[in-house]
Design a protein around this motif. Structure first.
Motif, PDB file in Angstrom:
ATOM      1  N   UNK A 148     105.543   4.297  18.964  1.00  0.00           N
ATOM      2  CA  UNK A 148     105.262   2.927  19.369  1.00  0.00           C
ATOM      3  C   UNK A 148     105.733   1.984  18.267  1.00  0.00           C
ATOM      4  N   UNK A 149     106.582   1.026  18.635  1.00  0.00           N
ATOM      5  CA  UNK A 149     107.063   0.039  17.673  1.00  0.00           C
ATOM      6  C   UNK A 149     106.512  -1.324  18.068  1.00  0.00           C
ATOM      7  N   UNK A 150     105.789  -1.943  17.131  1.00  0.00           N
ATOM      8  CA  UNK A 150     105.144  -3.237  17.344  1.00  0.00           C
ATOM      9  C   UNK A 150     105.712  -4.239  16.344  1.00  0.00           C
TER      10      UNK A 150
ATOM     11  N   UNK B 198     103.126   6.858  15.510  1.00  0.00           N
ATOM     12  CA  UNK B 198     103.153   7.888  16.541  1.00  0.00           C
ATOM     13  C   UNK B 198     101.734   8.038  17.067  1.00  0.00           C
ATOM     14  N   UNK B 199     101.575   7.937  18.382  1.00  0.00           N
ATOM     15  CA  UNK B 199     100.255   8.035  19.008  1.00  0.00           C
ATOM     16  C   UNK B 199     100.329   8.990  20.199  1.00  0.00           C
TER      17      UNK B 199
ATOM     18  N   UNK C 109     108.336   1.663  23.257  1.00  0.00           N
ATOM     19  CA  UNK C 109     107.951   3.058  23.056  1.00  0.00           C
ATOM     20  C   UNK C 109     109.177   3.935  23.200  1.00  0.00           C
ATOM     21  N   UNK C 110     109.122   5.066  22.521  1.00  0.00           N
ATOM     22  CA  UNK C 110     110.161   6.086  22.646  1.00  0.00           C
ATOM     23  C   UNK C 110     109.463   7.397  22.952  1.00  0.00           C
ATOM     24  N   UNK C 111     109.883   8.003  24.050  1.00  0.00           N
ATOM     25  CA  UNK C 111     109.362   9.301  24.458  1.00  0.00           C
ATOM     26  C   UNK C 111     110.415  10.364  24.166  1.00  0.00           C
TER      27      UNK C 111
ATOM     28  N   UNK D 128     114.766   3.843  24.211  1.00  0.00           N
ATOM     29  CA  UNK D 128     113.675   2.885  24.056  1.00  0.00           C
ATOM     30  C   UNK D 128     113.205   2.354  25.403  1.00  0.00           C
ATOM     31  N   UNK D 129     111.907   2.109  25.489  1.00  0.00           N
ATOM     32  CA  UNK D 129     111.295   1.648  26.736  1.00  0.00           C
ATOM     33  C   UNK D 129     110.398   0.449  26.419  1.00  0.00           C
ATOM     34  N   UNK D 130     110.785  -0.772  26.837  1.00  0.00           N
ATOM     35  CA  UNK D 130     109.949  -1.944  26.567  1.00  0.00           C
ATOM     36  C   UNK D 130     108.652  -1.880  27.370  1.00  0.00           C
ATOM     37  N   UNK D 131     107.560  -2.243  26.714  1.00  0.00           N
ATOM     38  CA  UNK D 131     106.241  -2.232  27.352  1.00  0.00           C
ATOM     39  C   UNK D 131     105.478  -3.486  26.947  1.00  0.00           C
TER      40      UNK D 131
END
Length: 160
Positions: free
Chosen positions: A48-50, A62-63, A99-101, A106-109
């Motif tokens: 998770x990048x904030x 990382x969560x 987030x990156x899975x 990358x996936x914007x949330x």
């Protein structure tokens, strides 16, 4: 056996938990082998990048997460200590994140805290995966926030 025979799990010292997370993040940067999709064991790990609430700089953590339809759900547990983790405080100030899975780009949330019946339902899903969550929650005076990361199609997440 009576109730006296049932003991809560012993918690490792805080320095150990913090060190383990630092090692986990370092290994992630070197090799992404710690990522596992949620389908493998009921939960997975994501990056998770904030945006930092004070600095405005990107921060990554990382969560663990569960899938709930198209949403990803995580717990703001702060390494089992009191209070909320910095990443959740950052998301409260700037809810757009990325987030990156495993094996995905990358996936914007957009983050929000689950409340009411939704929180209860999602909390029970986490407890079904790991019943010790109820034990950890009972030890805290701060309620563990259940965080929903909803997809934002067509946005770049940070900086928009």
């Amino acid at each position: 056996m009576g109730d006296a025979a049932v003991r809560s799990p012993r918690m490792p010292p805080a320095w150990f938990v913090h060190t383990a997370w630092r090692v986990h993040r370092a290994l992630y940067r070197v090799r992404r082998f710690l990522w596992t999709p949620a389908s493998k064991r009921g939960w997975g790990a994501l990056r998770l990048t904030t945006l930092g609430r004070r600095t405005g700089r990107q921060r990554s953590v990382i969560v663990g997460y569960l899938e709930d339809g198209t949403d990803l759900v995580t717990l703001a547990m702060n390494g089992l200590e009191e209070g909320h983790p910095s990443w959740w405080l950052d998301l409260e100030a700037h809810p757009d994140a990325v987030v990156r899975l495993a094996h995905q780009g990358p996936r914007p949330v957009r983050a929000r805290q689950a409340t009411g019946e939704e929180r209860d339902r999602l909390w029970q899903r986490w407890v079904a995966v790991d019943p010790s969550h109820d034990v950890h929650a009972a030890r805290r005076t701060t309620e563990i926030a259940v965080i929903v990361l909803a997809p934002q199609d067509g946005l770049d997440g940070l900086g928009s």
